[in-house]
Design a protein around this motif. Sequence first.
Motif: not given
Length: 275
Positions: A7-8, A12-13, A35-39
């Motif tokens: 979530l952090l 930040l993203t 960012v979402q893809f890699f998370l």
Amino acid sequence: MDLTVYLLILALTGVLVGFTSGLLGVGGGFIMGPVQFFLLMALGVDPNIAIRVAFGTSLAVILPTTISGAWGHKRKGAVLIRPALIMGITGFIGGLLGALLATNMPVEVLRIISGMVIFVSALWMLRTHLPQKKDEKTHKDSSYLFWGFLVGLIAGLLGIGGGVIMVPILTLLLRFDIHKAIGTSTVVIIISSMGGIIIYILQGLSVQGLPPYSVGYVNLVQFMALALTSIPMAQLGVITSHRLPGKHLRYIFIVVLVYISLKMMGIFEWLNLPL
């Protein structure tokens, strides 16, 4: 991955996305998507589902974020309403088609296309001199219709607002002042992103293996974590944008584009660089 860290990173993203959206007139999907893809990959989500959730959620976050940015640019007198509405209408249609294509393409193809489109946009802005004389009122509506549709198509296909394509088109081809190109781009993004959001939700409703709390390919957890920080930061981006000279804005835009394009194409992974 620990939930707090997850979530952090998203929050930040959202801060970066909101600021960049207001500053450069882009939706920020080219930041949120990777960012979402890699998370999601780190959480064990299937890559083909992860990239569609990343793109669909990005478009959902882009909508309120760019509304915030557009309001700020409008108050600064940097939004040309007629071109924005015309491009937005065909952008909506293009967004529908682009999202429909994206929900039926392999993940590897989407990553490469996304990276290449963004990289070409960066090179285009780098190699082309911004015109000294602006002429924003001589273009036919047909040109706005065409570019709006093209940008909407790319935006829906890649889960981005389209500003990374729209701003270069407005400045280099349609000869808009950089500040007005950025402001007008935000309004186009608001309208065009709606088409993509609708398709990503509908196409994902019956899909198995989605992360928890997803409505189609839009994940509500990621949406909230990103939107809550990106919306207020968009106003700060607008203020900063109007305090910077056009030349500085242009080079900031190019640097951001190059980094994200290389990240999406997997160049840093191939070179074993922790970027």
